[in-house]
Each structure stands twice: as C-alpha cells, then as structure tokens.
Design a protein around this motif. Structure first.
Motif, mmCIF file in Angstrom:
data_model
loop_
_atom_site.group_PDB
_atom_site.id
_atom_site.type_symbol
_atom_site.label_atom_id
_atom_site.label_comp_id
_atom_site.label_asym_id
_atom_site.label_seq_id
_atom_site.Cartn_x
_atom_site.Cartn_y
_atom_site.Cartn_z
ATOM 1 N N SER A 56 0.839 -1.193 0.000
ATOM 2 C CA SER A 56 0.000 0.000 0.000
ATOM 3 C C SER A 56 0.877 1.247 0.000
ATOM 4 N N MET A 57 0.557 2.195 -0.895
ATOM 5 C CA MET A 57 1.357 3.416 -1.050
ATOM 6 C C MET A 57 0.531 4.638 -0.683
ATOM 7 N N HIS A 58 1.115 5.528 0.102
ATOM 8 C CA HIS A 58 0.477 6.771 0.509
ATOM 9 C C HIS A 58 1.055 7.922 -0.309
ATOM 10 N N GLY A 59 0.212 8.893 -0.633
ATOM 11 C CA GLY A 59 0.595 9.957 -1.542
ATOM 12 C C GLY A 59 1.448 11.040 -0.913
ATOM 13 N N TYR A 60 2.410 11.561 -1.685
ATOM 14 C CA TYR A 60 3.275 12.656 -1.253
ATOM 15 C C TYR A 60 2.933 13.900 -2.061
ATOM 16 N N ALA A 61 2.843 15.028 -1.376
ATOM 17 C CA ALA A 61 2.431 16.277 -2.008
ATOM 18 C C ALA A 61 3.539 16.920 -2.824
ATOM 19 N N SER A 62 4.783 16.515 -2.625
ATOM 20 C CA SER A 62 5.906 17.053 -3.394
ATOM 21 C C SER A 62 6.902 15.933 -3.630
ATOM 22 N N ARG A 63 7.805 16.144 -4.565
ATOM 23 C CA ARG A 63 8.769 15.099 -4.896
ATOM 24 C C ARG A 63 9.736 14.880 -3.723
ATOM 25 N N MET A 64 9.954 13.617 -3.408
ATOM 26 C CA MET A 64 10.888 13.243 -2.357
ATOM 27 C C MET A 64 12.192 12.759 -2.981
ATOM 28 N N LYS A 65 13.247 12.678 -2.179
ATOM 29 C CA LYS A 65 14.494 12.093 -2.653
ATOM 30 C C LYS A 65 14.305 10.576 -2.718
ATOM 31 N N GLU A 66 14.250 10.065 -3.950
ATOM 32 C CA GLU A 66 13.845 8.675 -4.167
ATOM 33 C C GLU A 66 14.719 7.672 -3.433
ATOM 34 N N SER A 67 15.994 7.943 -3.290
ATOM 35 C CA SER A 67 16.889 6.960 -2.673
ATOM 36 C C SER A 67 16.551 6.694 -1.217
ATOM 37 N N PHE A 68 15.777 7.597 -0.583
ATOM 38 C CA PHE A 68 15.454 7.432 0.829
ATOM 39 C C PHE A 68 14.034 6.908 1.056
ATOM 40 N N ASP A 137 17.331 -7.882 -12.197
ATOM 41 C CA ASP A 137 18.039 -7.951 -10.910
ATOM 42 C C ASP A 137 18.645 -6.610 -10.507
ATOM 43 N N THR A 138 17.997 -5.529 -10.922
ATOM 44 C CA THR A 138 18.418 -4.175 -10.559
ATOM 45 C C THR A 138 17.215 -3.408 -10.039
ATOM 46 N N GLU A 139 17.385 -2.749 -8.912
ATOM 47 C CA GLU A 139 16.277 -1.990 -8.345
ATOM 48 C C GLU A 139 16.089 -0.660 -9.075
ATOM 49 N N TYR A 140 14.815 -0.281 -9.232
ATOM 50 C CA TYR A 140 14.440 1.023 -9.771
ATOM 51 C C TYR A 140 13.345 1.607 -8.887
ATOM 52 N N THR A 141 13.086 2.885 -9.055
ATOM 53 C CA THR A 141 11.982 3.538 -8.350
ATOM 54 C C THR A 141 10.817 3.721 -9.313
ATOM 55 N N LEU A 142 9.654 3.193 -8.930
ATOM 56 C CA LEU A 142 8.423 3.409 -9.688
ATOM 57 C C LEU A 142 7.590 4.441 -8.939
ATOM 58 N N THR A 143 7.211 5.519 -9.623
ATOM 59 C CA THR A 143 6.385 6.565 -9.033
ATOM 60 C C THR A 143 5.064 6.641 -9.779
ATOM 61 N N ILE A 144 3.967 6.396 -9.058
ATOM 62 C CA ILE A 144 2.638 6.567 -9.640
ATOM 63 C C ILE A 144 2.257 8.042 -9.475
ATOM 64 N N LEU A 145 1.803 8.674 -10.556
ATOM 65 C CA LEU A 145 1.499 10.100 -10.561
ATOM 66 C C LEU A 145 -0.004 10.301 -10.734
ATOM 67 N N ILE A 146 -0.639 10.899 -9.741
ATOM 68 C CA ILE A 146 -2.066 11.211 -9.808
ATOM 69 C C ILE A 146 -2.216 12.729 -9.778
ATOM 70 N N SER A 150 -7.327 20.249 -9.488
ATOM 71 C CA SER A 150 -6.714 21.573 -9.399
ATOM 72 C C SER A 150 -5.380 21.644 -10.123
ATOM 73 N N GLY A 151 -4.889 20.476 -10.596
ATOM 74 C CA GLY A 151 -3.617 20.452 -11.307
ATOM 75 C C GLY A 151 -2.438 20.027 -10.454
ATOM 76 N N GLU A 152 -2.614 19.930 -9.131
ATOM 77 C CA GLU A 152 -1.518 19.515 -8.254
ATOM 78 C C GLU A 152 -1.243 18.030 -8.440
ATOM 79 N N LEU A 153 0.032 17.658 -8.267
ATOM 80 C CA LEU A 153 0.482 16.300 -8.502
ATOM 81 C C LEU A 153 0.702 15.580 -7.177
ATOM 82 N N TYR A 407 10.610 18.441 4.834
ATOM 83 C CA TYR A 407 11.733 17.501 4.792
ATOM 84 C C TYR A 407 11.529 16.615 3.569
ATOM 85 N N ASP A 408 12.551 16.464 2.720
ATOM 86 C CA ASP A 408 12.367 15.742 1.460
ATOM 87 C C ASP A 408 12.930 14.331 1.479
ATOM 88 N N ARG A 409 13.161 13.807 2.676
ATOM 89 C CA ARG A 409 13.600 12.412 2.791
ATOM 90 C C ARG A 409 12.541 11.623 3.564
#
Length: 845
Positions: A56-68, A137-146, A150-153, A407-409
């Motif tokens: 289960s994934m919860h939404g973030y109002a701004s882009r986070m640093k993906e590695s964290f 066998d390599t990890e990637y970050t998948l980001t679902i964008l909704i 109002s246009g906010e992501l 905080y972006d982490r």
C-alpha cells in the motif's frame, strides 16, 4: 444627590453591559477563528498480486528524494506487468501516469500517461506494462502520478525489481499461512519456532520467534481482526524476503494496532522462518473507565511511552499510539491534544503511522508545546513529510501551529535526526540536528540560523535531556584543538582548548557534565588503510562552568573509545606494546587491554508521576500512569481543542546541506535504524540486527542472507612478492588487475597514498570500505558479489579472500604465491587474532 447616584449607577450598568457585549463579540470572533482538522483527501494506491493487495502506497504532495523512500519493493516478471488498485475515497482525479527512475532518482527511464483504467464502486483498477528499458536484478523507483482536478500532482513510491528467481508467491503464501495459524492455534507453526530465554512470555506487547507457542497464538485473549491486513514486502532476494503485516484487532471492544515482521528463506524442499516479531499496542480511549483513583490505564503498550510533566508535577502530558494527551490535576481537565485519527476519521490513511509526536515543554498553567514529525496524514500539510510544532493554550482550549519545516527524505530518517536533538529553550528557540547541522529555529520570529555544520557522529555529543551539546570546532579530530560546549536553554557557551601538541574530542555526557578525551598529536596514527587510531591519554569530566570534576589518566594506557550508559562510563583501552622507533608498521604499535569503568554517583531526580507495569489476568502485562495525587473520575472534564486559523504560511526553510562526508544508512524491518560515516560501524550494526546497509544514493552496501553456498573469484590467480614489492602491494595489484587496471601499487604506496586512495582513484565510481572489526561471516557478502576482500595481518602483511564454500575460505597469499583453502572455523579464529582488519570496496550506484 439622588440624580447623581442614579447617573453613576446607570454608567456602571452601561459599562458592564458593554463589557458583556464586547466579550460576547470577541468570543464569537475567536470561535470563528478556529477549525477542526480537515479530513484526509489523498487516495491510496496498492499493488495487486494474485488477487491480494500488497505494498500500500500513501501519496506525497511534493517530490521526495527517491533513494530514501524505501517503504516497499514490488517484484515483477519478464513481462514487466504490474496491476494496481486505487482506493479513491471519492477523490476526483484529472490524470494518472507513472515514472520509472534509477534508484537514486537522478536518471529518468520512462514517463508514461495511463488512459486505460477501470472505475468501480471500490475505486480504480489498472494494469501497466513497463517498457523494455530496465535491467534484470536491478532496483528502480516506480512513481505513480495522480493529478488532482486543481492540477496539483500527488506521488506514490515503490521500488521495483525484475527477476524470475525471487519465489515471491511462495514466500507470501508462507507468511499468510503462518499469520492465520496464530489465530487458529494450529500446531503447524511449532516447527518454525525457537523458544528460549530470549522470548518474553509475560507480555503481548512484544513477542518473537523465541516466545512460546501459547504467547504467539495470543494466549487467552479473544482477539478478532478488524478490517484488512496490510501486507508490505520491504526487502526481497533470491533466497530471503522481509515482509510486514499491519492490522487492527479488537479485544473486549478495545482496539489494538498490530505489526508483524517476518524474515523468511526459500528452500527447495521447505520454507524457513528466520525471524518473527509482533508488537501489540492499544489505541487510546477517552472516558472515565481509564481512570482509577491515582492511575490512568494505558493497557497493552510499550513501557517506554513519551511522557513529560510540569515542574510542580500537577500537569502531565504523554503520547499513546501517536495520540498526545494532557491531564491537569488542578482543574481535572483531560485533553486529547492531537491525533490524525478519531471515531470519524478511521481508515488506512489516518491510521498510517509514519510519524511520531515529541513533547517539548509542559507548563504549570496547563499549556503544552509539542512536535509532530514525519508524514502528515491529513490537514493543511497532508502528504508532506516534515516537522510541525504546535502550542496548546489551556485557557482557550486551542492548538496553534508555530512553524512547519518541510523535509524531502523519509520519515524513518527524520525520526533518527529528531532522536539526535530536539530541544526548546526558555526563549522559545527550537534546536534541531539535521544531517550534521545544528539549527536554531525561533518559534516567535519564525526564522532560523545555523549554529554548527559538517558534524559527524564522532564529532559531537548531546546530553540525554538534550539541554547540553558539545562539538569539535574542527570535525577532523586529528587536527581539533577546541571543544565547544553550549547550554541550549541559556545559550551560554564555553570553549575548552588544548596546546598545539594535543588534540581533544568529545566522548559524551553524564547528566549535564561533559566528558572529553585528550590525545598527544604524536600518538595519533593513520595506518595504510587510512584508518585513524586516536589514543587518548587522559579522560576528563567537566561541568559547564569549566570546573574539572574527575580526571582519568594511567601511565602507558590509552583510551580509544568511551561509552556512556546511564551513570556508567566504559573505557575501551590499549597500551603501547613496542616503541615506534623499532617498528615500521602501525598494526603492532598498540595492543588491546581490558576495559575500565567510571561510575558517577550522582543520582538523577525522579519524576512525580511515573509509568508502571502491572500484571492482569489474560492481558498479562499492561502499562499505567501513576499520578502524584488521587483524582475523582466523575469530576474529570474530557476535552478536544480546535486549531487556530492564521493568515499566510508558517513554513520555514532551514539550510542547504554542506556535509560532504559519505553516509551509510542501516535499515531494519521498520525503516532506518541508524546512519554512519564509518562503514565498518554500519556493517557491524546491520549484522547484529539482520539489517541492510545502503549508501546515500540508495545502492546496496551490505545485506544479510542470499549468499550462495560457494563462490570463488576465478579471475584472481596466484601471485608472489617480487623485488620492490610487498604482500600489500601485490594484493592491491591483483584487485586492480581484476578490475582491468594495470598499476604499480608499490610505487603508489611509496608516494604516501593509502589503500583507500588507491582503490578510489583507480577503480571508477568506487567507494573504499575500511571494515575493521567486522566479522569474517559479514565480509564474505562481498566475495559472494565477486568483490575480493583484503585482510591485514598483525605482522604488516596482507592476504586476499577470493572464495568460500560451506566449510572453507579460499585465500590468495602473496607471501607463498599460492591460493589455498583454509577451514571456516580456523579462518574465523585467524582473522580475529589479527584484529579482523578487512578492506574492500563497492561500486557506486
């Protein structure tokens, strides 16, 4: 005279009427300026696998640093298909899409808009097929964008891993079966348990694989699950996987938050349970039933609740399951200050526990200042990660936001930062330690400044009550000659300096008294690996006025490390075994001797209100607050404050990170356990807790399990010392040749370069790892990944570990020019006797 009296009475009456009218208008105005927290708005996104919703994934109002952001990992097959479900909760969306990025977020691999999805009464279902642009066998970050109307992501993060050898379904089915068997008391789970003295069978708050069958199957508790079980895969490899289950149970109409952690291993004939932990915490209640004479019943919970009281003890505040309460024993007010969930806001969004509450101040008047930090489940900052400071006014029964720091982490990393330092002074200044920087935030003026920056875990120390902090003026302790001591409450600063021939470093605190060590610069050594030995010949305990309370010094004895626990200081010691003039190598200059201890007789003052554990039949151990005075439950007033509205924003930006020291993050099943600048300490910590070490870019530095039964790096062949060489230079030459590089390490060493310098400057995108003190078992992780490990010996020579099987290690020894097998037990003992001085490297991702 009579008319005069009448006039006076009329004036007085008019005055009081006016006061009443003005008061009514003012109060009405205040009421209009308060509001209840707005309900959660963001949808939830989950992965659908074989009909089961996971990750289960919860939404973030701004882009986070993906590695964290490492909450979950989603395994995918060769078809690269992923099924998703969106719980919309009546949310209106404008568009749906997704991004695929490298695990550190710097490289965009795919950006696709989704137009084909199915809406139904339960939300939205959709299937996506990733483009053929990712490596197996390599990890990637998948980001679902909704996108909102109002246009906010809104962004939703999971890691993805394409592999056909993860046995995901088998591992998930095993976890599901074990979980269900704990409720049915099925004896099938007995064969997976390891009951022993490490299991506590007196409390349901924490049970594990070492607990009894009865304890794991809920004893005599009549538990009933409420709602769905949230299943999250946190780590997965070809053999092992870590899985979290989160759900709610009801016992006698009382609700409890349950978290289960499983670490499982796939075998060809059966599944293995490597670890199992379960926590149980009661959701708080707000009624007269929780009061009994001089006690507040908490229930099944951790005995280490966040608690604070006023100086006179009449006002107490505590946190239970991410809800903060205050109780004023003078006016009998029991107030639910803050929580994201309540009876009207109870779903997987509001119950999400990626945040914590810290009590900052409790005043005798009943006012409380507290901090909510982490992911914001709802309200004006919904979907943000940050630090929100609130002030509760007991007189008006309102809470008001002081400041919000974005905080972006990840929340888990922020939690560790707050554990380092969070303190409010008498002048309403909040002090924080974020990424090696001490910040001072003025809660009244709404501004901030930097007190010190570039600090590492060894260059500063904070007292247990967070009031005192000491740090080096030069973060390199081999050059540091000054220690700065700051009282955060009074802002009084003092500095302790040493002569040019000495160096000074902080060790810790006993109460408010600082402990530091002094070393002679001539005794400080840096070996060929680049590791520093800092032998302190005197240890000093000093109060903030500069008065020396105790000094520890012994002839020919040096302290390398001091560990403070309660009022006991443990000193790790070495002695000079031979003189520097008679030996070229540094490995034999000192030898370890037994620890010594210093006991501080000072007794800390106890609080007037306390926590106690009591035994109750069926429930076993429960927690309650013992109050300083008896209360009458019938007279207690139960209150919930509203939030004060304000114009404009109160967000504060702190600083740009200028800490260049590379960091290593240890992840446990629940998130970030700790962070280190020393990779050896990170690997040792991860080894102890079966955790994972990752770099700042998100790359794997060390992980447990998933090791093959045997492996040998065949490209490394026998090599013997020739004229002008040493075993160390031969080992380095072999490593560089393995990486396709031809260099003379002997010449590089002669020029003054360290082993770390040689590896990092010649192997592209590499990070040298000095793993002194790590076990042989832990460093075989690198050999398993086709990375040779160098071992330094006490006589100054070096060998390479180039392989292993279940019974042996494979050693390349330049002194004999041979590659040979050495028994695993003999190897372990041999390397331990030589100090477990290992050196290797990893490739940056």
């Amino acid at each position: 005279m009579k008319k005069t009296i009448i006039k006076i009475l009329v004036c007085i009456a008019t005055f009081f009427v006016a006061i009443a009218i003005i008061g009514a208008i003012t109060n009405q105005g205040n009421a209009d300026m308060t509001v209840e927290m707005s309900p959660a708005e963001f949808p939830l996104v989950s992965v659908v696998r074989n009909g089961m919703n996971i990750n289960s994934m919860h939404g973030y109002a701004s882009r986070m640093k993906e590695s964290f952001i490492r909450d979950s990992v989603t395994p995918i097959g060769e078809d690269r298909k992923i099924s998703l479900h969106i719980d919309t909760f009546s949310f209106k969306m404008k568009a749906i899409g997704y991004e695929v990025r490298s695990v550190d977020g710097t490289r965009l691999i795919e950006n696709t808009e989704i137009s084909d999805y199915r809406s139904n009464e339960n939300g939205i279902d959709l299937d996506i097929t990733l483009k053929d642009l990712i490596e197996p066998d390599t990890e990637y970050t998948l980001t679902i964008l909704i996108t909102k109307d109002s246009g906010e992501l809104i962004r939703y993060y999971t890691r993805i891993l394409q592999s056909e050898s993860l046995f995901t379904d088998e591992k998930l089915q095993f976890v599901k079966r074990f979980h269900e068997n704990t409720f049915t008391k099925n004896n099938d789970i007995v064969k997976y348990l390891e009951p022993n003295s490490e299991g506590d069978n007196t409390t349901f708050n924490k049970v594990n694989i070492h607990s009894s069958f009865s304890q794991i199957t809920w004893g005599n508790l009549a538990v009933m699950k409420m709602g769905d079980v949230n299943t999250t895969i946190t780590e997965i490899g070809s053999q092992t996987a870590s899985v979290l289950l989160e759900y709610v149970v009801i016992v006698s109409e009382e609700k409890y938050k349950i978290t289960e952690y499983y670490r499982v291993k796939y075998g060809t004939e059966r599944m293995y349970l490597l670890n199992f932990e379960r926590t149980m915490n009661q959701y708080p209640q707000m009624n007269q039933d929780i009061f009994s004479s001089s006690k507040i019943m908490i229930g099944i919970s951790s005995p280490e609740l966040e608690k604070r009281e006023s100086e006179d003890g009449n006002m107490i505040a505590f946190v239970q399951e991410n809800t903060i309460y205050s109780f004023n024993m003078v006016d009998n007010k029991y107030v639910r200050l803050f929580s994201f969930y309540d009876n009207e806001n109870w779903d997987n969004r509001t119950l999400f526990d990626k945040h914590k509450i810290r009590i900052l101040t409790v005043e005798e008047t009943g006012n409380v200042r507290f901090m909510v930090y982490g992911y914001m489940n709802r309200g004006r900052h919904e979907g943000s990660v940050g630090i929100q400071v609130y002030y509760f006014n007991s007189m008006t029964n309102t809470i008001e936001e002081d400041i919000f720091i974005h905080y972006d982490r990840s929340y888990e990393l922020l939690e560790k930062e707050i554990e380092n330092l969070a303190y409010v002074s008498k002048d309403n200044v909040l002090y924080l330690m974020l990424d090696g920087t001490i910040c001072a935030v003025d809660l009244i003026a709404k501004d901030s400044k930097v007190i010190a920056s570039g600090l590492t875990e060894d260059s500063y120390k904070v007292s247990e009550n967070n009031k005192m902090i000491a740090w080096q003026s030069d973060t390199d302790k081999t050059n540091n000659k000054e220690l700065i001591l700051l009282n955060l409450n009074t802002t009084e600063e003092s500095r302790t300096t040493v002569p040019d021939s000495q160096r000074i470093a902080p060790i810790g605190f006993m109460g408010d008294d600082v402990i530091y060590g002094v070393a002679d610069s001539k005794d400080i050594l840096t070996d060929k690996a680049g590791e520093t030995i800092f032998p302190m010949n005197q240890i000093i305990i000093q109060n903030e006025q500069g008065e020396v309370l105790k000094q520890y010094k012994q002839d020919a004895v040096f302290v390398t490390e001091g560990l403070v626990e309660d009022n006991l200081l443990t000193l790790k010691r070495i002695s000079k075994s031979i003189t520097e003039e008679n030996q070229d190598t540094t490995q034999l200059l000192y030898e370890q001797i037994e620890d010594d201890q210093i006991l501080n007789a000072k007794v800390e003052e106890s609080t007037q209100n306390s926590l106690e554990s009591v035994a109750i039949q069926d429930y076993e151990t429960v927690i309650q607050v013992v109050l300083k005075k008896t209360v009458t439950p019938d007279t207690i007033k139960f209150m919930t404050p509203k939030e004060v509205l304000f114009e404009g924003g109160r967000e504060i930006s702190l600083f740009d990170n200028d800490n260049d020291a590379p960091k290593y993050y240890v992840y446990d099943p629940y998130g970030v356990d700790s962070d280190w600048t020393d990779p050896a300490k990170a690997v040792k910590r991860a080894f102890d807790i079966t955790g994972v070490v990752r770099s700042e870019s998100g790359g794997e530095v060390w992980a447990p399990g998933n090791r093959m039964t045997k492996n040998q790096i065949m490209k490394i062949t026998e090599s013997i010392i020739e004229e002008g060489e040493s075993s160390l230079s031969v080992c380095l030459d072999s490593i560089l040749a393995f990486e396709g590089i031809q260099k003379s390490s002997a010449a590089l060493l002669a020029s003054g370069m360290t082993i770390s310098d040689i590896l990092e400057e010649n192997i592209e995108e590499s990070q040298a790892l000095i793993l002194s003190g790590c076990t042989l078992d832990s460093v075989l992780y690198y050999v398993n990944r086709e990375i040779p490990v160098m071992a330094m010996l006490n006589d100054g020579n070096a060998v390479l570990i180039v392989g292993f099987n279940e019974l042996n290690t494979v050693i390349m020894d330049p002194m004999t020019g041979t590659i040979y097998k050495k028994g695993m037990l003999d190897s372990t003992q041999w390397f331990e006797e030589n100090g477990n001085n290992f050196i290797c490297y990893t490739k940056k991702e």
